[in-house]
Design a protein around this motif. Structure first.
Motif, mmCIF file in Angstrom:
data_model
loop_
_atom_site.group_PDB
_atom_site.id
_atom_site.type_symbol
_atom_site.label_atom_id
_atom_site.label_comp_id
_atom_site.label_asym_id
_atom_site.label_seq_id
_atom_site.Cartn_x
_atom_site.Cartn_y
_atom_site.Cartn_z
ATOM 1 N N CYS A 289 -20.611 -0.176 60.580
ATOM 2 C CA CYS A 289 -20.196 0.814 62.006
ATOM 3 C C CYS A 289 -19.456 2.294 61.202
ATOM 4 C CB CYS A 289 -18.305 0.575 62.154
ATOM 5 S SG CYS A 289 -17.491 1.514 62.901
ATOM 6 N N CYS A 292 -16.024 3.461 61.119
ATOM 7 C CA CYS A 292 -14.763 2.527 60.208
ATOM 8 C C CYS A 292 -15.672 2.421 58.913
ATOM 9 C CB CYS A 292 -13.392 2.124 60.501
ATOM 10 S SG CYS A 292 -14.612 0.582 61.265
ATOM 11 N N CYS A 329 -18.138 -0.965 65.123
ATOM 12 C CA CYS A 329 -18.017 -1.486 65.427
ATOM 13 C C CYS A 329 -16.459 -2.498 65.979
ATOM 14 C CB CYS A 329 -16.879 -2.327 63.745
ATOM 15 S SG CYS A 329 -15.529 -2.149 64.131
ATOM 16 N N CYS A 333 -12.883 1.741 67.493
ATOM 17 C CA CYS A 333 -13.472 2.678 65.900
ATOM 18 C C CYS A 333 -13.769 3.840 67.688
ATOM 19 C CB CYS A 333 -14.524 2.315 66.088
ATOM 20 S SG CYS A 333 -14.235 1.480 64.031
HETATM 21 ZN ZN LIG Z 1 -15.209 0.619 63.217
#
Ligand SMILES: [Zn+2]
Length: 347
Positions: A289, A292, A329, A333
């Motif tokens: 991702c 994150c 993801c 997020c």
């Molecule tokens: Zn993420």
């Protein structure tokens, strides 16, 4: 008539190195050529030639052959005997196929010009043109290019303008010496990620396709010129995402757990994974991702990030920001504040 023209061209004697017979309305290649085994250059463009004669096979020292603007329908088999040939011009004919074996002996061919023909495909045998550096197939009807084309190690310039290509193989990444790639006016929707591995690429023209977004790492290319007019590129407009919860499959949950635990060097899992090569193989396909930094497997949100084109690129006037394909993801997020990533609305 062809024979008579050749005989007058032969006044230079048996050692003639070059013959140029342009616009002579010749319908066939003079067979007397076989008396000139030392010939280096043969230019027969702008005639009415339908096919080559078997005698051309004797020209084993020929380095340049121009049969442009004739009426030839096939890259002829006889080409395989022209083992010294470096430049072959076949533009402006009616070529729709390669004869079997045509590529076999052309180990020294550097330049092949097939512009303005009727090719719908290329044979896998193009991979035998080991020295090919410049390949031009503009204005044909190619719907695809064979993966084998991507194994031409010396290829530096590839022109495929005005065809019907819908995609470019991922294997293009193997063209390590490619400097110039022209794909103007095709039907390409997605550029392969492998394109971003072409470290020598300096000139890319994809004008007039149906590209909306570029692969991740695209802005790392060391281009000097980049043209993309006439593509429906994503513009920088925020898209409001539906605030839904992520629903993941059990496989996705398990994969994410294992991948993230391994990154944190969980000793139990580090040890256990050694016993399961298939699992190791599966999780090696995970992606990260961009928000994150955590891993995910097969479920993600497809987003777009807008980055300014690299300062060294000379770009089309319409291009202020390059839309890059970006994967994240989760909605969790996505809904975080402070990032510069937009959702792609399903239309
Ligand atoms: Zn993420």
């Amino acid at each position: 008539m062809a024979e008579r023209l050749l005989i007058s061209a032969l006044k230079g004697g048996k050692d003639t190195k070059s013959i140029i017979l342009n616009r002579k309305k010749m319908k066939k290649i003079p067979s007397a050529l076989e008396k000139l085994p030392g010939l280096k250059n043969l230019d027969l463009q702008n005639n009415l030639i339908l096919s080559v004669c078997p005698e051309i096979s004797t020209l084993t020292q020929l380095t340049a052959l121009n049969l442009g603007n004739n009426l030839i329908e096939e890259v002829p088999e006889e080409m395989k005997h022209l083992i010294s040939l470096k430049k072959l011009h076949l533009f402006g004919n009616r070529i729709c196929r390669f004869a079997p074996g045509a590529c076999d002996g052309l180990q020294n061919l550097i330049l092949l010009n097939l512009n303005n023909n009727e090719l719908t495909q290329l044979p896998q045998e193009v991979s035998r043109l080991k020295s090919l550096t410049y390949l031009s197939i503009n204005y044909n009807r190619l719907a695809s290019i064979p993966i084998e084309l991507c194994f031409l190690e010396d290829l530096s310039e590839l022109q495929l303008n005005y065809n019907q290509l819908i995609c470019i193989p991922e294997e293009i990444k193997f063209l390590k010496k490619l400097k110039t790639l022209f794909l103007v006016r095709n039907n390409i929707e997605v550029l392969p990620e492998g394109l971003c591995d072409l470290k020598k690429l300096r000139m890319l023209d994809i004008a007039g396709n149906i590209i909306q977004i570029f692969p991740p790492r695209f802005q790392n290319l060391k281009l000097r010129e980049f043209y993309c007019e006439g593509n429906p590129l994503f513009l920088k407009q925020p898209v409001i995402a539906v605030q839904q919860e992520d629903v993941w499959s059990l496989k996705e949950i398990a994969s994410r757990f294992v991948m993230n635990q391994l990154e944190e060097k969980n000793p139990f899992l580090m040890h256990a994974i050694e016993q399961y090569p298939q699992v190791r193989n599966i999780i090696s396909q995970g992606k990260k991702c961009v928000i994150c930094g955590k891993s995910f497997f097969t479920m993600w949100l497809e987003c777009v990030q807008f980055v300014p084109p690299s300062k060294n690129w000379l770009v089309s006037r319409n291009l202020e920001l390059v839309p890059l394909r970006t994967l994240i993801c989760s909605y969790k997020c996505f809904n975080r504040r402070g990032h510069n990533i937009f959702g792609i609305a399903e239309v």
